[in-house]
Design a protein around this motif. Structure first.
Motif, short mmCIF file in Angstrom:
data_model
loop_
_atom_site.label_atom_id
_atom_site.label_comp_id
_atom_site.label_asym_id
_atom_site.label_seq_id
_atom_site.Cartn_x
_atom_site.Cartn_y
_atom_site.Cartn_z
N LYS A 121 -37.42 30.43 4.54
CA LYS A 121 -36.76 29.68 5.61
C LYS A 121 -37.42 28.31 5.79
CE LYS A 121 -35.21 31.98 9.04
NZ LYS A 121 -35.08 32.80 10.25
N GLU A 122 -38.77 28.28 5.72
CA GLU A 122 -39.48 27.02 5.86
C GLU A 122 -39.11 26.04 4.75
OE1 GLU A 122 -44.00 25.32 5.39
OE2 GLU A 122 -43.75 27.37 6.09
N GLU A 123 -39.02 26.55 3.53
CA GLU A 123 -38.69 25.69 2.39
C GLU A 123 -37.27 25.14 2.51
OE1 GLU A 123 -39.14 25.71 -2.45
OE2 GLU A 123 -39.31 27.59 -1.38
N ILE A 124 -36.36 25.92 3.04
CA ILE A 124 -34.97 25.51 3.15
C ILE A 124 -34.74 24.56 4.31
CG2 ILE A 124 -32.64 26.37 3.65
CD1 ILE A 124 -33.30 28.79 1.93
N THR A 125 -35.52 24.70 5.39
CA THR A 125 -35.26 23.90 6.59
C THR A 125 -36.06 22.60 6.65
OG1 THR A 125 -36.91 25.17 7.83
CG2 THR A 125 -34.61 25.90 7.98
N LYS A 126 -37.04 22.42 5.77
CA LYS A 126 -37.80 21.17 5.76
C LYS A 126 -36.88 20.02 5.36
CE LYS A 126 -41.18 22.23 2.96
NZ LYS A 126 -42.39 22.19 2.15
N ASP A 127 -37.24 18.81 5.80
CA ASP A 127 -36.50 17.62 5.39
C ASP A 127 -36.54 17.48 3.88
OD1 ASP A 127 -35.84 16.89 7.95
OD2 ASP A 127 -37.47 15.44 8.16
N LEU A 128 -35.50 16.89 3.33
CA LEU A 128 -35.46 16.67 1.88
C LEU A 128 -36.52 15.68 1.44
CD1 LEU A 128 -31.66 16.42 1.05
CD2 LEU A 128 -33.23 18.25 0.45
N GLY A 129 -36.80 14.71 2.26
CA GLY A 129 -37.78 13.69 1.90
C GLY A 129 -37.19 12.65 0.97
N LYS A 130 -37.96 11.61 0.73
CA LYS A 130 -37.50 10.50 -0.10
C LYS A 130 -37.18 10.95 -1.52
CE LYS A 130 -38.88 6.03 -1.88
NZ LYS A 130 -39.98 5.14 -2.15
N ALA A 131 -38.06 11.76 -2.11
CA ALA A 131 -37.85 12.22 -3.49
C ALA A 131 -36.60 13.08 -3.60
CB ALA A 131 -39.07 12.99 -3.98
N GLY A 132 -36.35 13.93 -2.61
CA GLY A 132 -35.17 14.78 -2.63
C GLY A 132 -33.89 13.96 -2.51
N LEU A 133 -33.89 13.00 -1.61
CA LEU A 133 -32.71 12.14 -1.44
C LEU A 133 -32.46 11.29 -2.68
CD1 LEU A 133 -33.19 11.04 2.27
CD2 LEU A 133 -31.52 12.67 1.37
N GLU A 134 -33.54 10.80 -3.27
CA GLU A 134 -33.42 10.00 -4.49
C GLU A 134 -32.81 10.83 -5.62
OE1 GLU A 134 -37.12 9.02 -6.90
OE2 GLU A 134 -36.69 7.08 -5.96
N THR A 135 -33.32 12.03 -5.81
CA THR A 135 -32.83 12.91 -6.87
C THR A 135 -31.38 13.32 -6.60
OG1 THR A 135 -35.08 13.71 -7.19
CG2 THR A 135 -33.29 15.05 -8.12
N LEU A 136 -31.08 13.62 -5.36
CA LEU A 136 -29.71 13.99 -4.99
C LEU A 136 -28.75 12.83 -5.25
CD1 LEU A 136 -28.19 16.38 -3.87
CD2 LEU A 136 -28.64 15.52 -1.57
N SER A 137 -29.16 11.62 -4.96
CA SER A 137 -28.32 10.44 -5.22
C SER A 137 -28.06 10.27 -6.71
CB SER A 137 -28.98 9.17 -4.68
OG SER A 137 -29.10 9.24 -3.28
N ILE A 138 -29.10 10.48 -7.52
CA ILE A 138 -28.94 10.37 -8.97
C ILE A 138 -27.94 11.40 -9.46
CG2 ILE A 138 -30.12 10.71 -11.18
CD1 ILE A 138 -32.66 9.53 -9.77
N ILE A 139 -28.04 12.62 -8.97
CA ILE A 139 -27.12 13.68 -9.40
C ILE A 139 -25.70 13.38 -8.93
CG2 ILE A 139 -26.56 16.14 -9.14
CD1 ILE A 139 -29.64 16.64 -9.06
N LEU A 140 -25.56 12.86 -7.73
CA LEU A 140 -24.22 12.53 -7.22
C LEU A 140 -23.57 11.41 -8.01
CD1 LEU A 140 -24.86 12.77 -3.38
CD2 LEU A 140 -23.08 14.00 -4.62
N TYR A 141 -24.30 10.33 -8.26
CA TYR A 141 -23.70 9.16 -8.88
C TYR A 141 -23.75 9.17 -10.40
CZ TYR A 141 -23.08 6.95 -4.34
OH TYR A 141 -22.65 6.66 -3.07
#
Length: 143
Positions: free
Chosen positions: A30-50
């Motif tokens: 639960k802790e791992e899932i509810t933590k903020d994504l952070g800069k690295a997570g958002l960056e990686t997610l953007s790369i995957i999206l675009y």
């Protein structure tokens, strides 16, 4: 006396969590899932999206760092999914999930901000890169 139990069902076996550590495992998950994504997570997610579907190797190259942990975190959260790479059966591609679209409130990738402009810029850059690589490969080395 460990946190793992061997589960046996006829001719099938599996490893499972011991009941006495179930609450601890649930809290950690639960802790791992509810933590903020952070800069690295958002960056990686953007790369995957675009840029997706995209390999982990390509993501690592774009980010300049190993993205294994970040991609795992995004997968656990249900934001990206791993699919087989038709070009290389030993590799996987990562793409956004339907759950991510729902979370972002979009119906498809084209509804992302500036999607068509960014996609065109990426394609133009990729074409220039490939053209330069081809040009360099065909030029004789000078002394």
């Amino acid at each position: 006396n460990r946190g793992i139990r061997l589960i046996n069902n006829g001719d099938k076996v599996a490893l499972g969590t011991a009941p006495e550590v179930g609450e601890l495992i649930e809290a950690l998950t639960k802790e791992e899932i509810t933590k903020d994504l952070g800069k690295a997570g958002l960056e990686t997610l953007s790369i995957i999206l675009y840029r997706g579907p995209i390999t982990r190797k390509e993501i690592d190259y774009i980010r300049g760092v190993n993205s294994t942990f970040i991609i795992r975190n995004l997968s656990i959260r249900g934001l990206v999914e791993k699919i087989s790479d038709p070009k290389n059966l030993r590799s996987f591609l990562y793409k956004p999930t339907i759950d991510l679209f729902a979370l972002l409130g979009i119906e498809n990738l084209e509804k992302l901000p500036e999607y068509s402009n960014i996609k065109k810029e990426i394609e133009d850059f990729q074409n220039k890169k490939e053209s330069l690589e081809t040009h360099l490969e065909t030029q004789p080395l000078s002394e």
